[in-house]
Design an enzyme around this catalytic site. Sequence first.
Site, PDB file in Angstrom:
ATOM      1  N   ASP A   9      -4.395   4.277  10.836  1.00 18.63           N
ATOM      2  CA  ASP A   9      -4.624   2.902  10.386  1.00 18.63           C
ATOM      3  C   ASP A   9      -3.322   2.372   9.798  1.00 18.63           C
ATOM      4  O   ASP A   9      -2.390   3.131   9.514  1.00 18.63           O
ATOM      5  CB  ASP A   9      -5.748   2.850   9.344  1.00 18.63           C
ATOM      6  CG  ASP A   9      -6.056   1.428   8.864  1.00 18.63           C
ATOM      7  OD1 ASP A   9      -5.919   0.481   9.671  1.00 18.63           O
ATOM      8  OD2 ASP A   9      -6.407   1.253   7.695  1.00 18.63           O
ATOM      9  N   SER A  10      -3.300   1.072   9.578  1.00 20.06           N
ATOM     10  CA  SER A  10      -2.149   0.436   8.952  1.00 20.06           C
ATOM     11  C   SER A  10      -2.037   0.808   7.479  1.00 20.06           C
ATOM     12  O   SER A  10      -1.190   0.287   6.770  1.00 20.06           O
ATOM     13  CB  SER A  10      -2.254  -1.085   9.073  1.00 20.06           C
ATOM     14  OG  SER A  10      -3.428  -1.532   8.412  1.00 20.06           O
ATOM     15  N   CYS A  72      -8.213   0.707  12.978  1.00 18.24           N
ATOM     16  CA  CYS A  72      -7.583  -0.546  12.548  1.00 18.24           C
ATOM     17  C   CYS A  72      -7.985  -1.625  13.546  1.00 18.24           C
ATOM     18  O   CYS A  72      -7.720  -1.481  14.747  1.00 18.24           O
ATOM     19  CB  CYS A  72      -6.063  -0.370  12.534  1.00 18.24           C
ATOM     20  SG  CYS A  72      -5.118  -1.881  12.224  1.00 18.24           S
ATOM     21  N   GLU A 150      -4.215  -1.647  -0.910  1.00 14.48           N
ATOM     22  CA  GLU A 150      -3.146  -0.650  -0.813  1.00 14.48           C
ATOM     23  C   GLU A 150      -2.508  -0.376  -2.177  1.00 14.48           C
ATOM     24  O   GLU A 150      -2.004   0.715  -2.430  1.00 14.48           O
ATOM     25  CB  GLU A 150      -2.064  -1.112   0.177  1.00 14.48           C
ATOM     26  CG  GLU A 150      -2.496  -1.116   1.626  1.00 14.48           C
ATOM     27  CD  GLU A 150      -2.605   0.277   2.221  1.00 14.48           C
ATOM     28  OE1 GLU A 150      -1.872   1.185   1.775  1.00 14.48           O
ATOM     29  OE2 GLU A 150      -3.449   0.472   3.121  1.00 14.48           O
ATOM     30  N   CYS A 182     -12.082  -5.745   9.125  1.00 11.46           N
ATOM     31  CA  CYS A 182     -10.895  -4.948   8.823  1.00 11.46           C
ATOM     32  C   CYS A 182     -11.383  -3.671   8.158  1.00 11.46           C
ATOM     33  O   CYS A 182     -12.265  -3.727   7.289  1.00 11.46           O
ATOM     34  CB  CYS A 182      -9.956  -5.719   7.891  1.00 11.46           C
ATOM     35  SG  CYS A 182      -8.565  -4.741   7.236  1.00 11.46           S
ATOM     36  N   HIS A 184     -10.126  -1.851   5.995  1.00 10.56           N
ATOM     37  CA  HIS A 184      -9.903  -1.810   4.541  1.00 10.56           C
ATOM     38  C   HIS A 184     -11.090  -2.413   3.776  1.00 10.56           C
ATOM     39  O   HIS A 184     -11.368  -2.018   2.639  1.00 10.56           O
ATOM     40  CB  HIS A 184      -8.651  -2.613   4.168  1.00 10.56           C
ATOM     41  CG  HIS A 184      -7.348  -1.913   4.404  1.00 10.56           C
ATOM     42  ND1 HIS A 184      -6.842  -1.701   5.661  1.00 10.56           N
ATOM     43  CD2 HIS A 184      -6.435  -1.396   3.540  1.00 10.56           C
ATOM     44  CE1 HIS A 184      -5.668  -1.081   5.568  1.00 10.56           C
ATOM     45  NE2 HIS A 184      -5.410  -0.879   4.290  1.00 10.56           N
TER      46      HIS A 184
END
Length: 259
Positions: A9-10, A72, A150, A182, A184
């Site tokens: 994932d990012s 992602c 993050e 997303c 996240h």
Amino acid sequence: MAKPIGIFDSGVGGTSIWKEVAKMLPYENTIYLADSANAPYGEKPREEILRLSIKNTELLLDRGCKMIIVACNTATTNAIDYLRLHYPVPFIGIEPAIKPAALHTKTKKVGVLATKGTLSSSLFHNTSKLFAEGITVLEQEGKGLVELIEAGKIQSEEMNKLLQGFLQPMLEQHIDCLVLGCTHYPYLIPVLKDILPQNITIIDSGEAVARQSKAILERNNLLSAATDQPKYIFHTNANVEVLKDLINRPAAQVSYLDF
């Protein structure tokens, strides 16, 4: 060691997918790459997203992964066709759960909170067109949300303020489903539940991805035959502590890797 499932994932968000995969496939070894140094992918040009996805894929293949989950939404919509064409393992992608939202909604109005890279992709528009006929899909770019996650600032005043601003226009249009576009964003569910009325259903893709992963492993005779504790390996090129906090598994091996 039995060949692992690779996941990238990012950043740390795809661990929401990893948790569902680990629950449904309890004997599978996994290697997870959190490319947090390059997060978010959602505002990058397609060429850059493709380059990063290739980098992550090749690193996982070098470690013997038998299947790769592109955890992602942005990388899926911009790179998975290329990856499937150029590499010899199965790839599982992520896309916003428009179909279950369209089946569930009573008001015929569905909100989608996603990154710019996902909302502007042809895959997202094709999925919406295919499954949301007669449904109003209200799109909202979650600008700034990934960066706060993050940074470990999920329960912060800044996060709450951003979400309030993003959700209010959708609420005024009487959505009854909110799609998290997303990986996240599932970490925001406790905050979202404090903001949203109880009648609004929050939908993400995690369990569906885990089911699809299991089906593909079975179809390709790739399921692990082991019955002991699997190895969970996590690499990040940024803050190790943020990743550890989200995984919250003492047995997991979490380390910094410059990739």
